[in-house]
Design a protein around this motif. Structure first.
Motif, PDB file in Angstrom:
ATOM      1  N   VAL A 144     -39.274   7.169  -2.983  1.00  0.00           N
ATOM      2  CA  VAL A 144     -39.067   6.565  -4.287  1.00  0.00           C
ATOM      3  C   VAL A 144     -40.200   5.595  -4.582  1.00  0.00           C
ATOM      4  CG1 VAL A 144     -37.483   5.130  -5.631  1.00  0.00           C
ATOM      5  CG2 VAL A 144     -36.568   6.795  -4.012  1.00  0.00           C
ATOM      6  N   ASN A 145     -40.716   5.636  -5.804  1.00  0.00           N
ATOM      7  CA  ASN A 145     -41.780   4.723  -6.239  1.00  0.00           C
ATOM      8  C   ASN A 145     -41.185   3.373  -6.620  1.00  0.00           C
ATOM      9  OD1 ASN A 145     -43.974   6.681  -6.160  1.00  0.00           O
ATOM     10  ND2 ASN A 145     -42.893   7.626  -7.855  1.00  0.00           N
ATOM     11  N   PHE A 146     -41.799   2.309  -6.122  1.00  0.00           N
ATOM     12  CA  PHE A 146     -41.411   0.947  -6.482  1.00  0.00           C
ATOM     13  C   PHE A 146     -42.567   0.277  -7.207  1.00  0.00           C
ATOM     14  CE2 PHE A 146     -37.884   1.529  -3.759  1.00  0.00           C
ATOM     15  CZ  PHE A 146     -36.987   0.501  -4.006  1.00  0.00           C
ATOM     16  N   ASP A 147     -42.260  -0.385  -8.289  1.00  0.00           N
ATOM     17  CA  ASP A 147     -43.220  -1.180  -9.049  1.00  0.00           C
ATOM     18  C   ASP A 147     -42.633  -2.583  -9.127  1.00  0.00           C
ATOM     19  OD1 ASP A 147     -45.242  -2.107 -10.661  1.00  0.00           O
ATOM     20  OD2 ASP A 147     -44.716  -0.880 -12.395  1.00  0.00           O
ATOM     21  N   ASP A 148     -43.061  -3.449  -8.199  1.00  0.00           N
ATOM     22  CA  ASP A 148     -42.544  -4.819  -8.095  1.00  0.00           C
ATOM     23  C   ASP A 148     -43.400  -5.775  -8.908  1.00  0.00           C
ATOM     24  OD1 ASP A 148     -40.865  -3.813  -6.152  1.00  0.00           O
ATOM     25  OD2 ASP A 148     -41.507  -5.173  -4.575  1.00  0.00           O
TER      26      ASP A 148
END
Length: 181
Positions: A144-148
């Motif tokens: 899963v891609n995370f953009d924090d």
């Protein structure tokens, strides 16, 4: 007259192109360059911190809440963040990040459940941290891609909002408040 597959494929291609372009748009981290207090990861992530958070699915329903105790230290430009998670359902998890400062504003990080490297850019009071996480769900593991986005509020408090996506589709969000002891 065009065939039915061509009539369907043209709008589908146009829609995918528009979605692809909008997925890449947004505020650049440099937009926050003049915001204070200035975020220095080495200074903030040193010692013991607590984080309180929740995961919301794409409809906004809170699925899980959690508390994290983070023990962090740095040796030169390399930091270690030992995160101990306790979830609302009683389960626990550990993630150990190794973060390396590569230049004035950039960081890379690794952890056992991160695919490849996480990449971060800091500017002003903000940090944008992007990575792919191997996430176990119901006996399966999904990448899963995370953009924090992290924002330093003062010397003790930092807010974090993470958007989760897979193949460009929004899956949910993680919201965290970090509190430095």
């Amino acid at each position: 007259m065009p065939s039915l597959p061509k009539l369907i494929s043209r709008p589908l291609i146009a829609l995918c192109a528009i979605l692809g372009l909008t997925a890449c748009s947004g505020v650049p981290v440099t937009h926050y360059a003049q915001q204070t207090p200035q975020l220095d990861l080495r200074q903030y992530f040193t010692g013991t911190l607590d984080a309180y958070g929740m995961f919301q699915n794409r409809s906004g329903e809170v699925i899980k809440r959690f508390h994290v105790v983070i023990n962090a230290h740095w040796e030169g430009d390399t930091g270690t963040l030992d995160e101990q998670f306790t979830y609302s359902d009683g389960t626990t998890q550990q993630r150990i990040w190794t973060i390396r400062k590569t230049d004035k504003d950039h960081y890379v990080g690794t952890a056992a459940d991160v695919v490849g490297e996480a990449n971060g850019t800091a500017s002003g009071n903000a940090l944008r941290w992007q990575y792919v996480l191997s996430l176990p769900v119901d006996g399966k593991v999904y990448e899963v891609n995370f953009d924090d986005w992290m924002f330093l509020m003062d010397e003790r408090i930092m807010l974090n909002r993470s958007a989760m996506s897979k193949w460009g589709f929004h899956l949910g969000e993680v919201t965290l408040t970090f509190v430095k002891r």
